[in-house]
Structures are given as C-alpha cells and as structure tokens.
Write a protein that holds these residues in place. Structure first.
Motif, PDB file in Angstrom:
ATOM      1  N   GLY A  71       0.803  -1.225   0.000  1.00 23.57           N
ATOM      2  CA  GLY A  71       0.000   0.000   0.000  1.00 23.57           C
ATOM      3  C   GLY A  71       0.830   1.265   0.000  1.00 23.57           C
ATOM      4  O   GLY A  71       0.298   2.372  -0.156  1.00 23.57           O
TER       5      GLY A  71
ATOM      6  N   ARG B  59      -0.384   4.991  -1.345  1.00 20.86           N
ATOM      7  CA  ARG B  59      -0.435   6.198  -0.507  1.00 20.86           C
ATOM      8  C   ARG B  59       0.505   7.291  -1.009  1.00 20.86           C
ATOM      9  O   ARG B  59       0.254   8.478  -0.783  1.00 20.86           O
TER      10      ARG B  59
ATOM     11  N   TRP C  69      -3.126 -11.158  -6.718  1.00 24.38           N
ATOM     12  CA  TRP C  69      -4.078 -10.068  -6.443  1.00 24.38           C
ATOM     13  C   TRP C  69      -5.464 -10.431  -6.981  1.00 24.38           C
ATOM     14  O   TRP C  69      -6.482 -10.207  -6.307  1.00 24.38           O
TER      15      TRP C  69
ATOM     16  N   ARG D 219      -6.870 -12.040  -3.299  1.00 22.32           N
ATOM     17  CA  ARG D 219      -6.761 -10.784  -2.559  1.00 22.32           C
ATOM     18  C   ARG D 219      -7.629 -10.757  -1.301  1.00 22.32           C
ATOM     19  O   ARG D 219      -7.292 -10.074  -0.345  1.00 22.32           O
ATOM     20  N   ALA D 220      -8.729 -11.504  -1.260  1.00 24.76           N
ATOM     21  CA  ALA D 220      -9.600 -11.451  -0.082  1.00 24.76           C
ATOM     22  C   ALA D 220      -8.903 -12.063   1.132  1.00 24.76           C
ATOM     23  O   ALA D 220      -8.729 -11.403   2.163  1.00 24.76           O
TER      24      ALA D 220
ATOM     25  N   ARG E 295      -7.156  -6.870  -0.295  1.00 24.91           N
ATOM     26  CA  ARG E 295      -8.343  -6.466  -1.061  1.00 24.91           C
ATOM     27  C   ARG E 295      -8.618  -4.971  -0.933  1.00 24.91           C
ATOM     28  O   ARG E 295      -8.924  -4.301  -1.920  1.00 24.91           O
ATOM     29  N   ASP E 296      -8.484  -4.452   0.286  1.00 25.26           N
ATOM     30  CA  ASP E 296      -8.780  -3.033   0.516  1.00 25.26           C
ATOM     31  C   ASP E 296      -7.530  -2.165   0.521  1.00 25.26           C
ATOM     32  O   ASP E 296      -7.627  -0.940   0.589  1.00 25.26           O
ATOM     33  N   LEU E 297      -6.354  -2.804   0.449  1.00 22.26           N
ATOM     34  CA  LEU E 297      -5.083  -2.092   0.555  1.00 22.26           C
ATOM     35  C   LEU E 297      -4.522  -1.703  -0.801  1.00 22.26           C
ATOM     36  O   LEU E 297      -3.916  -0.639  -0.959  1.00 22.26           O
TER      37      LEU E 297
ATOM     38  N   PRO F 181      -5.797  -1.273  -4.547  1.00 24.22           N
ATOM     39  CA  PRO F 181      -7.015  -1.249  -5.366  1.00 24.22           C
ATOM     40  C   PRO F 181      -6.825  -1.674  -6.818  1.00 24.22           C
ATOM     41  O   PRO F 181      -7.799  -2.022  -7.486  1.00 24.22           O
ATOM     42  N   GLU F 182      -5.597  -1.640  -7.320  1.00 21.46           N
ATOM     43  CA  GLU F 182      -5.355  -2.011  -8.712  1.00 21.46           C
ATOM     44  C   GLU F 182      -4.333  -3.139  -8.774  1.00 21.46           C
ATOM     45  O   GLU F 182      -3.607  -3.385  -7.801  1.00 21.46           O
TER      46      GLU F 182
END
Length: 398
Positions: A270, A274, A301, A305-306, A311-313, A315-316
C-alpha cells in the motif's frame, strides 16, 4: 560500422572512501570517537551463509581498514576489483595504494568514466555499507549521526563537487530515528540531492517493516522532494543463502532474490498507493526475473486478494504501481532485454558496477552494444541514459 551508443548514465557504481574522510568532514569534537583509518595485516577471510567472517593478523598481508567502536572493517579485492585479472578478484585484503585510483579519487574516477563511455555515475558507499548500516549499528548514536552527516557532506561537496554534475550524489540517512532521517533528506534535498539509499528489507536489520507505517514520513519526504529511494542488493546485510555451508557462488547467483522479495513486499504494502509519486530504484538486481514476478503478483491479487489481506489495501493490479513508480537496472541480462516489453521500456536503467567484481569496466560499451544491438534508437537511449536522467532529475540533456 559500429553502432553508436549514447553516453551511459550508470545508476549503480561504488566509492571506496578516502582515508581522510572523517578527519576532514567530522566535527572536531567527534573525531576521537569516529572512524579511523588503519593499515594492518589481515587474517583469512571467509564468506559463509551470506555474511563475511574477518580477522586481523599482524603477520597477514597489509590491508586498509576502518576502526570504529568495536568494528574492524577491511577493504577487500572483490570490492576494488578493477585492474585485476578475473582469477585475482579474491577475498584478500587490499590497500588503497594497490587499488586503481578511480576507486577513491574523484578526478581519477572521471578519467575512468571517460575510458568506459560513461557520462554520469551514482555511487553507493562501502564502509558505511549500502544503506548506512554501519552507523545504524553503532552504540554512540550522537557520533553516528555526526558520521552520517559528515559522509553526506563529503559525498556532495568533495566526491561530487567538482565533477560538473557527472558524479551524482547519493546520501545515507540515520536509519535508527525516523525524525532525524526526514530532516537529513530535507537538508540534502535543499542542496540539490535527489537520491537516498535505503534497505531492501529493513526487518533484516532489526528495523520496522515497510508495512508498519513507521517509514511513511520518510516516504512522504522523499515524494515531496523528488528523492529516489535506491535499494541495493545486500542492503539488508544478508544475501540469500540456500544452505549455510554453500560456496559464495550460490549467494552471488541468487543475489536478485532480495530485490524480488523487496519489490513484492512494496507492491502489496500500500506504500505506492499512498505515495503515488514516490520513486523506487532496485540496484544491481538485474531484471530478467521481473516479468514473472509481476505476472505472479497480479495473479495473486486477482485470485487471492480477499484472504491474502490486500483487497482493501491495493485497489489495482500490483503491476500498475511497478510501471508507474519502480525502476530496475542491469549490466548483464540478455533475458531481461529480450523481455523488455514486460520489464518496461521506461523502467529499465543501466549500470557498470565499478569497481566491483561484476563491473564491466573497461569494456562497458561493448557489453552494452551486445545487449541492445537489436533495439531501436529510442529504446537504446532510454536504457543507456534517458530513464536514469528522468529518474534522478538530472540536467544532462537540457
């Protein structure tokens, strides 16, 4: 007719520190407790499990050392190898007088760069180690901080100062204190420095991981100042070793593993989400491994990813961030060149690794031409200098 080759900008070379460095650049009140040069005999050297074992021996061959706190650091032939035959590039100790002067003298380095078709060079430290681990491991952190600043002052003002921009400053930071590290980035950026060296795997040094958030102020200031984060293989003080008693050739062959592990760590961290303008550079890691590493990362990914915790960290697909923000480099890697569309024509840079065993000096032009002979002129320009100029914000072609 020989193909024309643009003058090279090498993103990974090395400097052997001159004996006067700390006597000249360390404030007087710290000199007694700072690093001191010494010429003394060396015992047998060994490289076991990815780490050196070193002893002093008054009866051994003369060697130039740094003595600092309880550390005894010798210079070895394999890190000042230019000028020796391949079979002489051993783990024996060496003095500066035996080295090619370009190892430690900036004027002589420029002459060797001219001999080697190199216009500009970014040099990693030797005694401080690749990301300043020597000072991070010191007991007296007040002196260690002064040493970091002294090294950076020497790097900017003496090593690079009279080179007309051809020697590109690469600074270290006090890794043990995030606030001091941020301040040192700002201090050097204010005088035009655009490159810092960092550990590929900080946890190997007993430091927080890149996932912890601890380093976010460091990444933020590097993004804000346009400072590239350069991670050299071995900047975690541990080379990959398949077996503890394997010959050093195993670690040499596997050296890219640390870069691959580090890049995967960053892609799923991530950090690049960021800090979308942060630039990372992997030094001496080569690039033939990158296409599969990206394919695997994207597949993980997509499929995992789940449960994989990203998954939330992220996004692509992870390769998105690689192509946007990460640079690799090579000096001998025909497989990487053959896979250049996947490696990224805008992501690959070139290096000479002077004066290490792997250095292509003085035959770098021929080695480079052999790699790029089937590529178009625009791509050759990017690999030999254009991508490095863009990465480091250099003025060479303006």
């Amino acid at each position: 007719m020989e193909q024309e080759l643009p003058r090279i900008v090498s993103v990974d070379d090395h400097v052997i520190e001159p004996a006067h460095l700390f006597e000249t650049w360390l404030p007087a009140k710290y000199r007694e407790r700072g690093p001191k040069p010494l010429t003394a005999g060396i015992g047998e050297l060994a490289y076991v499990g990815g780490k050196y074992r070193i002893t002093m021996d008054p009866e051994g061959p003369p060697t130039d050392w740094w003595i600092y706190e309880d550390l005894k650091f010798p210079y070895k032939r394999n890190i000042a190898a230019v000028g020796f035959d391949r079979d002489e590039m051993t783990l024996e100790g060496i003095t500066r007088a035996e080295m090619r002067p370009g190892c430690w003298d900036p004027a002589e380095r420029l002459k060797d760069m001219d001999l080697n078709h190199v216009e500009a060079s970014l040099c990693f430290p030797t005694f401080p180690r690749f990301c300043g681990q020597t000072f991070a491991e010191a007991h007296d952190k007040e002196v260690a901080l002064a040493c970091v600043r002294a090294y950076n002052d020497w790097m900017v003002e003496e090593w690079c100062g009279d080179s007309g921009g051809r020697l590109v400053p690469l600074c270290i930071v006090p890794l043990w204190d995030i606030g001091l590290a941020v301040a040192e980035i700002r201090r050097n950026a204010a005088r035009g420095v655009r490159a810092v060296t960092f550990s590929e795997i900080p946890t190997y040094l007993g430091l927080p991981s890149i996932h912890s958030g601890y380093w976010d102020p460091f990444f933020a200031v590097c993004q804000d100042t346009g400072t590239v984060v350069n991670m050299h293989i071995g900047s975690s003080s541990q080379m990959p070793a398949a077996s503890p008693d394997a010959p050093p050739a195993v670690q040499a062959a596997l050296s890219f593993n640390n870069a691959m592990a580090s890049m995967t760590d960053f892609l799923f961290s991530g950090v690049l989400v960021r800090f979308p303008r942060l630039k990372l550079a992997y030094s001496e890691g080569q690039m033939g491994w990158i296409p599969y590493a990206l394919e695997r990362a994207d597949d993980v990914w997509e499929e995992h990813r789940a449960w994989g915790g990203v998954r939330d960290l992220v996004p692509e697909p992870p390769s998105t961030y690689y192509y946007r923000q990460i640079f690799c480099c090579f000096f001998r890697d025909k497989h990487g060149v053959a896979s250049l569309d996947a490696v990224g024509r805008d992501n690959a840079t070139f290096e000479t690794d002077y004066p290490h065993v792997d250095s292509t000096f003085p035959h770098t032009k021929q080695v480079a031409l052999d790699h790029v002979k089937d590529l178009d002129d625009e791509t050759v320009y990017k690999l030999m200098r254009g991508n490095a100029i863009r990465m480091l914000g250099l003025d060479l072609d303006t």
